[in-house]
Design a protein around this motif. Structure first.
Motif, PDB file in Angstrom:
ATOM      1  N   LYS A 224      -8.078 -26.814  47.414  1.00 16.34           N
ATOM      2  CA  LYS A 224      -8.954 -26.395  46.685  1.00 16.34           C
ATOM      3  C   LYS A 224     -10.107 -25.202  47.111  1.00 16.34           C
ATOM      4  O   LYS A 224     -10.940 -25.029  46.492  1.00 16.34           O
ATOM      5  N   LYS A 225      -9.628 -24.858  48.235  1.00 16.82           N
ATOM      6  CA  LYS A 225     -10.674 -23.665  49.056  1.00 16.82           C
ATOM      7  C   LYS A 225      -9.768 -22.241  48.619  1.00 16.82           C
ATOM      8  O   LYS A 225      -8.529 -22.149  49.037  1.00 16.82           O
ATOM      9  N   ILE A 226     -10.386 -21.311  47.918  1.00 16.74           N
ATOM     10  CA  ILE A 226      -9.869 -20.152  47.680  1.00 16.74           C
ATOM     11  C   ILE A 226     -10.075 -19.014  48.876  1.00 16.74           C
ATOM     12  O   ILE A 226     -11.237 -18.754  49.143  1.00 16.74           O
ATOM     13  N   PHE A 227      -8.967 -18.461  49.151  1.00 15.24           N
ATOM     14  CA  PHE A 227      -8.944 -17.353  50.084  1.00 15.24           C
ATOM     15  C   PHE A 227      -8.281 -16.096  49.309  1.00 15.24           C
ATOM     16  O   PHE A 227      -7.182 -16.310  48.521  1.00 15.24           O
ATOM     17  N   THR A 228      -8.815 -15.002  49.568  1.00 13.86           N
ATOM     18  CA  THR A 228      -8.283 -13.411  49.228  1.00 13.86           C
ATOM     19  C   THR A 228      -7.795 -12.936  50.530  1.00 13.86           C
ATOM     20  O   THR A 228      -8.663 -12.503  51.346  1.00 13.86           O
ATOM     21  N   LEU A 229      -6.590 -12.815  50.531  1.00  8.33           N
ATOM     22  CA  LEU A 229      -5.851 -12.100  51.532  1.00  8.33           C
ATOM     23  C   LEU A 229      -5.220 -10.728  51.283  1.00  8.33           C
ATOM     24  O   LEU A 229      -4.748 -10.530  50.222  1.00  8.33           O
ATOM     25  N   LYS A 230      -5.805  -9.672  52.142  1.00 13.77           N
ATOM     26  CA  LYS A 230      -5.478  -8.467  51.904  1.00 13.77           C
ATOM     27  C   LYS A 230      -4.444  -7.915  53.078  1.00 13.77           C
ATOM     28  O   LYS A 230      -4.031  -8.588  53.795  1.00 13.77           O
ATOM     29  N   LEU A 231      -4.024  -6.832  52.724  1.00 17.13           N
ATOM     30  CA  LEU A 231      -3.102  -6.246  53.618  1.00 17.13           C
ATOM     31  C   LEU A 231      -3.293  -6.393  55.094  1.00 17.13           C
ATOM     32  O   LEU A 231      -4.324  -6.221  55.311  1.00 17.13           O
TER      33      LEU A 231
ATOM     34  N   ALA B  87      -1.429 -29.822  53.777  1.00 14.33           N
ATOM     35  CA  ALA B  87      -2.419 -29.061  52.976  1.00 14.33           C
ATOM     36  C   ALA B  87      -1.463 -28.555  51.497  1.00 14.33           C
ATOM     37  O   ALA B  87      -0.546 -28.268  51.671  1.00 14.33           O
ATOM     38  N   ARG B  88      -2.306 -29.082  50.415  1.00 18.63           N
ATOM     39  CA  ARG B  88      -1.824 -28.493  49.419  1.00 18.63           C
ATOM     40  C   ARG B  88      -2.317 -27.209  49.172  1.00 18.63           C
ATOM     41  O   ARG B  88      -3.425 -26.653  49.559  1.00 18.63           O
ATOM     42  N   HIS B  89      -1.486 -26.329  48.683  1.00 23.05           N
ATOM     43  CA  HIS B  89      -1.655 -25.010  48.359  1.00 23.05           C
ATOM     44  C   HIS B  89      -0.875 -24.261  47.618  1.00 23.05           C
ATOM     45  O   HIS B  89       0.210 -24.941  46.818  1.00 23.05           O
ATOM     46  N   LYS B  90      -1.455 -23.174  46.944  1.00 25.32           N
ATOM     47  CA  LYS B  90      -0.618 -22.419  45.916  1.00 25.32           C
ATOM     48  C   LYS B  90      -1.113 -20.914  45.981  1.00 25.32           C
ATOM     49  O   LYS B  90      -2.030 -20.380  46.517  1.00 25.32           O
ATOM     50  N   PHE B  91      -0.233 -20.001  45.559  1.00 26.07           N
ATOM     51  CA  PHE B  91      -0.439 -18.441  45.519  1.00 26.07           C
ATOM     52  C   PHE B  91      -0.626 -18.137  44.104  1.00 26.07           C
ATOM     53  O   PHE B  91       0.166 -18.448  43.309  1.00 26.07           O
ATOM     54  N   ASN B  92      -1.665 -17.198  43.925  1.00 27.67           N
ATOM     55  CA  ASN B  92      -1.751 -16.403  42.634  1.00 27.67           C
ATOM     56  C   ASN B  92      -1.643 -14.900  42.851  1.00 27.67           C
ATOM     57  O   ASN B  92      -2.310 -14.368  43.813  1.00 27.67           O
ATOM     58  N   ALA B  93      -0.809 -14.128  42.040  1.00 28.30           N
ATOM     59  CA  ALA B  93      -0.701 -12.937  42.219  1.00 28.30           C
ATOM     60  C   ALA B  93      -1.529 -12.384  41.160  1.00 28.30           C
ATOM     61  O   ALA B  93      -1.216 -11.799  40.107  1.00 28.30           O
ATOM     62  N   ASN B  94      -2.931 -12.012  41.453  1.00 33.68           N
ATOM     63  CA  ASN B  94      -3.752 -11.283  40.801  1.00 33.68           C
ATOM     64  C   ASN B  94      -3.396  -9.664  40.486  1.00 33.68           C
ATOM     65  O   ASN B  94      -3.703  -9.008  39.386  1.00 33.68           O
ATOM     66  N   GLU B  95      -2.646  -9.367  41.875  1.00 37.66           N
ATOM     67  CA  GLU B  95      -1.933  -8.146  41.656  1.00 37.66           C
ATOM     68  C   GLU B  95      -0.830  -8.426  42.309  1.00 37.66           C
ATOM     69  O   GLU B  95      -0.598  -9.378  42.830  1.00 37.66           O
TER      70      GLU B  95
END
Length: 119
Positions: A79-86, A96-104
């Protein structure tokens, strides 16, 4: 969401150089994965997600290291959001429960370690 995973477990050619970001391409409205190497002690895969796609929430009994090799990704770990860049990476802890979102659209390389937990 269309998903196409390289389930035939064919690894990329050994002792031959490659450009990791070129191992896999983007496909509109799809998620692709390709195995780089797969062993009983762990594996390395490369994946591409088109904008708007997501990998459903899951968990693994093993630590997984993720590095973004193109674009940027939203990763939610417990439930903690991370934004990972290049170029950025993170360890997803075992269980750990996890998921990925492709906003781009983005590509990532994932390394899962399946040994060493007996210590």
């Amino acid at each position: 969401m269309k998903s196409n995973t390289d389930n035939n477990e064919i690894e990329i050619e050994k002792a031959k150089s490659h450009i990791v970001v070129e191992i896999i391409q983007y496909v509109p409205n799809a998620i692709l994965s390709k195995t780089i190497i797969k062993k009983t002690t762990g594996n390395i895969t490369v994946s591409s997600l088109d904008a708007g796609e997501e990998l459903e929430e899951k968990h693994s009994p093993f630590d997984t290291y993720v590095q973004i090799i193109d674009g940027s990704a939203e990763l939610i770990i417990d439930k903690k959001i991370f934004t990972l860049k290049l170029g950025e990476g993170i360890i997803i802890p075992a269980h750990a429960r996890h998921k990925f979102n492709a906003n781009e659209q983005f590509k990532m390389i994932c390394t899962t370690i399946k040994s060493g937990y007996e210590d």
